[in-house]
Design an enzyme around this catalytic site. Structure first.
Site, PDB file in Angstrom:
ATOM      1  N   LYS A 151       8.166   6.001  14.999  1.00 16.52           N
ATOM      2  CA  LYS A 151       8.002   6.510  13.633  1.00 16.52           C
ATOM      3  C   LYS A 151       8.787   7.784  13.346  1.00 16.52           C
ATOM      4  CE  LYS A 151       3.974   4.139  12.042  1.00 16.52           C
ATOM      5  NZ  LYS A 151       3.260   3.577  13.212  1.00 16.52           N
TER       6      LYS A 151
ATOM      7  N   GLU B  72       1.325   8.978   3.752  1.00 11.13           N
ATOM      8  CA  GLU B  72       0.048   8.318   4.014  1.00 11.13           C
ATOM      9  C   GLU B  72       0.006   8.012   5.508  1.00 11.13           C
ATOM     10  OE1 GLU B  72       2.743   6.599   3.376  1.00 11.13           O
ATOM     11  OE2 GLU B  72       2.603   5.153   5.012  1.00 11.13           O
TER      12      GLU B  72
ATOM     13  N   SER C 173       7.089  -0.306  21.002  1.00 11.94           N
ATOM     14  CA  SER C 173       7.169   0.615  19.860  1.00 11.94           C
ATOM     15  C   SER C 173       6.509   1.962  20.102  1.00 11.94           C
ATOM     16  CB  SER C 173       6.566  -0.042  18.622  1.00 11.94           C
ATOM     17  OG  SER C 173       5.253  -0.498  18.880  1.00 11.94           O
TER      18      SER C 173
HETATM   19  C1  LIG Z   1       2.712   2.330  13.232  1.00 10.27           C
HETATM   20  C2  LIG Z   1       3.010   1.592  14.455  1.00 10.27           C
HETATM   21  C3  LIG Z   1       3.372   0.228  14.417  1.00 10.27           C
HETATM   22  C4  LIG Z   1       3.353  -0.596  13.173  1.00 10.27           C
HETATM   23  O1  LIG Z   1       4.218  -0.166  12.175  1.00 10.27           O
HETATM   24  P1  LIG Z   1       5.569  -0.947  11.857  1.00 10.27           P
HETATM   25  O2  LIG Z   1       6.040  -0.332  10.602  1.00 10.27           O
HETATM   26  O3  LIG Z   1       5.224  -2.392  11.707  1.00 10.27           O
HETATM   27  O4  LIG Z   1       6.476  -0.710  12.992  1.00 10.27           O
HETATM   28  C5  LIG Z   1       3.726  -0.387  15.610  1.00 10.27           C
HETATM   29  N1  LIG Z   1       3.703   0.282  16.780  1.00 10.27           N
HETATM   30  C6  LIG Z   1       3.343   1.574  16.856  1.00 10.27           C
HETATM   31  C7  LIG Z   1       3.335   2.244  18.188  1.00 10.27           C
HETATM   32  C8  LIG Z   1       2.982   2.281  15.703  1.00 10.27           C
HETATM   33  O5  LIG Z   1       2.618   3.562  15.798  1.00 10.27           O
END
Ligand SMILES: *Cc1c(COP(=O)(O)O)cnc(C)c1O
Length: 392
Positions: free
Chosen positions: A90, A112, A378
């Protein structure tokens, strides 16, 4: 056919656009007219790339997971977004948007957040770049995500509870949009995923596209070709997935797989699997697939992972789904948990619950021995320890 770029009105096929109240028009119009010119300028890119490298810690490794590969009898690489500063992908977007806001002359940032990850990333970027930061968060999420609320406060952000509706993410988005309408001149709204009115889906996808740009360079170095056979990512709103797919969607030899949160099961009434359950609708300013009742009321989603607990999906992904360019799997809570425990045991990496949904695809689909399979990790699992411990 171009999957990657929306048309001038922000449409990916039939999805996207900017469905906004008239009061928001000046803000959105200002962004639409300026975003590409600013973010593509050399001056912007110099500052952004320098921060990505020296502050965020990019490039993130592309790690060959030997033990996991052995278990599934295929070649698995993990894109380690969990190693970014603040623990997930992010920050790539939050930093980019706050830099953009500064160049638009804004002094105040709103955002948000659901689980608090996007709030923390935005508060971090604001601390670094010296902007005021206000984060809207559902009252219930504030209770559920105390450590991230504390982080945001320490970083100097003001956390305002959203007390309407279900008091969760979608209500926080509504509060943020209301704030933006009331403060159009001073304020930029940093949306946390590839959702919202045009140009946000494209803006966020471009900032996250560094993920697939690096994957290509790293694969070239490691195996002598830029394209894997598969890329896999989880989809909440879809920003880490958009970043992972971005430089591959026009490459016909790369197969694309998205993992959605099935919750307790797609037919359980407690799910967040938007492509299975959603219908064409407008949510938070764009036309996409939305979980809704026959008369258009949003249905409460459920997922064990707060980051995937969203009743919509970005228009980019809705288009990939409709055109069958991507294959979608729905992963239930329990399956995600098992994949998290498995990765931890086999590779010594504790993944975020969201990322575990992408890992769980390994149990659902058979890959060939020589297939190169890249999975976007992610984020890291620190924030999910309470849930993991409860389920050990
Ligand atoms: C917020 C988040 C997501 C989901 O958000 P996307 O916009 O779909 O990427 C996925 N993995 C992690 C670690 C997150 O913090």
């Amino acid at each position: 056919m171009n999957y990657k770029n929306p048309d001038e009105h922000g449409y990916y096929g039939e999805f996207g656009g900017a469905f906004i109240p008239e009061m928001l028009y000046p803000n959105v119009d200002e962004l639409q007219k300026n975003y590409l010119q600013i973010i593509e300028s050399e001056e912007f890119q110099n500052e952004y790339q320098d921060l990505l490298k020296n502050y965020v810690g990019r490039a993130t490794p592309l790690y060959f997971a030997r033990n996991l590969s052995q278990k599934y009898n295929t070649q698995i690489y993990l894109k380690r977004e969990d190693l970014n500063h603040t623990g997930a992908h992010k920050i790539n977007n939050a930093l980019g948007q706050v830099l953009l806001a500064k160049r638009l002359g804004k002094t105040r940032i709103i955002a948000e957040t659901g689980a608090g990850q996007h709030g923390v990333a935005t508060a971090t970027a604001c601390a670094l770049l010296g902007l005021e930061c206000i984060v809207y968060m559902g009252e219930i999420d504030i209770q559920r995500q105390a450590p991230n609320v504390a982080r945001m406060k320490m970083l100097g952000a003001e956390v305002i509870p959203a007390t309407s509706g279900s008091k969760t993410l979608k209500d926080a988005v509504n509060e943020a949009l209301r704030d933006w309408i009331n403060n159009p001149v001073t304020t930029h709204y940093v949306i946390g995923s590839v959702v919202g009115p045009h140009p946000f889906p494209d803006l966020v996808a471009r900032f996250q596209s560094i993920i697939s740009k690096e994957i290509r360079e790293q694969l070239k170095e490691k195996i002598g070709r830029e394209n894997p056979d598969y890329v896999i990512a989880c989809v909440g709103g879809g920003s880490n997935a958009a970043g992972t797919f971005y430089h591959f969607v026009e490459e016909k030899d790369v197969k694309i797989i998205a993992a959605e949160a099935g919750g307790l099961g797609v037919n359980s009434g407690k799910s967040a699997a938007t492509t299975f359950l959603g219908t064409l609708g407008v949510l938070h300013g764009s036309k996409s697939l939305v979980m809704q009742t026959g008369d258009g009321q949003v249905i409460e989603p459920h997922s064990i992972s707060a980051g995937l607990d969203y009743p919509g999906i970005g228009p980019f992904h809705a288009h990939l789904f409709k055109e069958k360019r991507a294959e979608f799997f729905s992963i239930n809570d329990e399956e995600a948990l098992q994949s998290a425990f498995e990765l931890t045991k086999l590779e010594g990496i504790i993944p975020a619950l969201e990322s575990s949904h992408a890992l769980a695809v390994l149990d659902k689909k058979r890959f060939n021995e020589n297939d190169i399979v890249v999975i976007c990790l992610s984020g890291r699992g620190d924030k999910d320890m309470e849930t993991y411990l409860k389920n050990l």
